[in-house]
Write an enzyme that holds these catalytic residues in place. Structure first.
Site, PDB file in Angstrom:
ATOM      1  N   ASP A 188      -5.349   1.529  10.518  1.00 38.74           N
ATOM      2  CA  ASP A 188      -6.782   1.281  10.658  1.00 38.74           C
ATOM      3  C   ASP A 188      -7.006   0.689  12.058  1.00 38.74           C
ATOM      4  O   ASP A 188      -6.994   1.412  13.038  1.00 38.74           O
ATOM      5  CB  ASP A 188      -7.123   0.329   9.505  1.00 38.74           C
TER       6      ASP A 188
ATOM      7  N   ARG B 224      -4.871   0.580  -6.913  1.00 40.69           N
ATOM      8  CA  ARG B 224      -3.670   1.222  -6.355  1.00 40.69           C
ATOM      9  C   ARG B 224      -3.150   2.339  -7.255  1.00 40.69           C
ATOM     10  O   ARG B 224      -2.396   3.195  -6.821  1.00 40.69           O
ATOM     11  CB  ARG B 224      -2.543   0.196  -6.182  1.00 40.69           C
TER      12      ARG B 224
ATOM     13  N   PHE C 195     -14.016   2.642   4.051  1.00 37.19           N
ATOM     14  CA  PHE C 195     -13.001   1.987   3.236  1.00 37.19           C
ATOM     15  C   PHE C 195     -12.598   2.908   2.085  1.00 37.19           C
ATOM     16  O   PHE C 195     -13.456   3.443   1.381  1.00 37.19           O
ATOM     17  CB  PHE C 195     -13.525   0.656   2.697  1.00 37.19           C
TER      18      PHE C 195
ATOM     19  N   ASP D 258       0.825   3.402   4.638  1.00 35.08           N
ATOM     20  CA  ASP D 258      -0.197   4.140   3.893  1.00 35.08           C
ATOM     21  C   ASP D 258      -1.334   4.563   4.825  1.00 35.08           C
ATOM     22  O   ASP D 258      -1.768   5.697   4.834  1.00 35.08           O
ATOM     23  CB  ASP D 258      -0.745   3.301   2.726  1.00 35.08           C
TER      24      ASP D 258
ATOM     25  N   GLY E 136       0.784  -1.237   0.000  1.00 35.59           N
ATOM     26  CA  GLY E 136       0.000   0.000   0.000  1.00 35.59           C
ATOM     27  C   GLY E 136       0.812   1.281   0.000  1.00 35.59           C
ATOM     28  O   GLY E 136       0.337   2.329  -0.420  1.00 35.59           O
TER      29      GLY E 136
HETATM   30  P1  IMP Z   1      -4.653  -2.377  10.248  1.00 35.99           P
HETATM   31  O1  IMP Z   1      -3.740  -3.533  10.543  1.00 35.99           O
HETATM   32  O2  IMP Z   1      -6.102  -2.720  10.519  1.00 35.99           O
HETATM   33  O3  IMP Z   1      -4.243  -1.096  10.941  1.00 35.99           O
HETATM   34  O4  IMP Z   1      -4.639  -2.147   8.695  1.00 35.99           O
HETATM   35  C1  IMP Z   1      -3.503  -1.783   8.093  1.00 35.99           C
HETATM   36  C2  IMP Z   1      -3.413  -2.144   6.626  1.00 35.99           C
HETATM   37  O5  IMP Z   1      -4.643  -2.527   6.027  1.00 35.99           O
HETATM   38  C3  IMP Z   1      -2.978  -0.892   5.921  1.00 35.99           C
HETATM   39  O6  IMP Z   1      -1.586  -0.821   5.875  1.00 35.99           O
HETATM   40  C4  IMP Z   1      -3.613  -1.037   4.558  1.00 35.99           C
HETATM   41  O7  IMP Z   1      -2.741  -1.705   3.694  1.00 35.99           O
HETATM   42  C5  IMP Z   1      -4.859  -1.851   4.809  1.00 35.99           C
HETATM   43  N1  IMP Z   1      -6.043  -0.952   4.942  1.00 35.99           N
HETATM   44  C6  IMP Z   1      -6.563  -0.424   6.075  1.00 35.99           C
HETATM   45  N2  IMP Z   1      -7.619   0.365   5.812  1.00 35.99           N
HETATM   46  C7  IMP Z   1      -7.774   0.348   4.471  1.00 35.99           C
HETATM   47  C8  IMP Z   1      -8.701   1.016   3.573  1.00 35.99           C
HETATM   48  O8  IMP Z   1      -9.610   1.772   3.945  1.00 35.99           O
HETATM   49  N3  IMP Z   1      -8.510   0.755   2.249  1.00 35.99           N
HETATM   50  C9  IMP Z   1      -7.528  -0.071   1.770  1.00 35.99           C
HETATM   51  N4  IMP Z   1      -6.652  -0.685   2.566  1.00 35.99           N
HETATM   52  C10 IMP Z   1      -6.767  -0.478   3.909  1.00 35.99           C
HETATM   53 MG    MG Z   2      -0.346  -0.976   4.355  1.00 32.61          MG
END
Ligand code: IMP
Ligand code: MG
Length: 182
Positions: free
Chosen positions: A110, A172, A159, A107, A53
């Site tokens: 979340d 992407r 999202f 990137d 990402g």
């Molecule tokens: P986390 O582990 O839940 O914090 O998510 C982290 C990873 O999930 C990020 O580095 C992104 O690659 C992907 N991600 C999280 N939110 C989104 C979104 O809204 N769109 C696309 N990819 C996401």
């Molecule tokens: Mg990521």
């Protein structure tokens, strides 16, 4: 699938609408690069990008970063479709991190599960310091007690895709950020 010039994007079963313009993203990335530089100008940080990402953000961040720096990448996977899942390590640290001032570039943060995994991966690596930069941050979903040191933009729990972020591998390549149309 519609092409890049259309305002609304249809990928698989979902429709995405424009959310953050190219100019706003560029301005945010530049600001982040300069804020990081303020803290690292007397040293040579190692910027570590979290693939996939981070690709567009990483590239623009480097272009705005005015000082000496090194780069490396790790690759983690978590998302399946539009839902966060368990984390897998696809590519581990490629270099010796001992004594380095590292800056992780993400990137988007979340739930924070990916960051937690990265922190675990750093254990025993004897880095001099480790900080985290994320272009986007979803405060409503963040569940970890980890500090995200530099945040570009806080966004609502929707999202998004574009500028490196994907929906099941697609999207992407857009220069703007789109959000899922509910
Ligand atoms: P986390 O582990 O839940 O914090 O998510 C982290 C990873 O999930 C990020 O580095 C992104 O690659 C992907 N991600 C999280 N939110 C989104 C979104 O809204 N769109 C696309 N990819 C996401
Ligand atoms: Mg990521």
């Amino acid at each position: 699938m519609k092409d890049k010039k259309d305002k609304e994007i249809c990928l698989y079963d979902k429709i995405f609408i424009p959310f953050i313009k190219k100019e706003k993203i560029q301005e945010t990335v530049k600001e982040l690069a300069l804020r990081v530089y303020e803290q690292y100008k007397d040293t040579t940080p190692l910027f570590i990008g979290v693939l996939n990402g981070v690709i567009l953000f990483f590239s623009d961040f480097l272009k705005f970063y005015p000082g000496p720096c090194q780069i490396a990448f790790i690759q983690l996977s978590s998302y399946q479709g539009t839902k966060s899942k368990d984390i897998n390590i696809l590519l581990h640290w490629p270099v010796d991190l001992k004594g380095k001032e590292i800056v992780i570039l993400e990137d988007i943060v979340d739930t924070g599960k990916t960051l937690k995994k990265i922190k675990e991966m750093l254990e025993g690596k004897q880095v001099k310091s480790a900080k985290i930069v994320s272009l986007f941050f979803k405060p409503e979903v963040f569940k970890e007690k980890i500090k995200v040191d530099f945040i570009g933009l806080e966004i609502p729990n929707k999202f998004i895709l574009g500028y490196g972020l994907d929906y099941d591998g697609l999207g992407r390549n857009y220069e703007e950020i789109y959000q899922l149309k509910e």
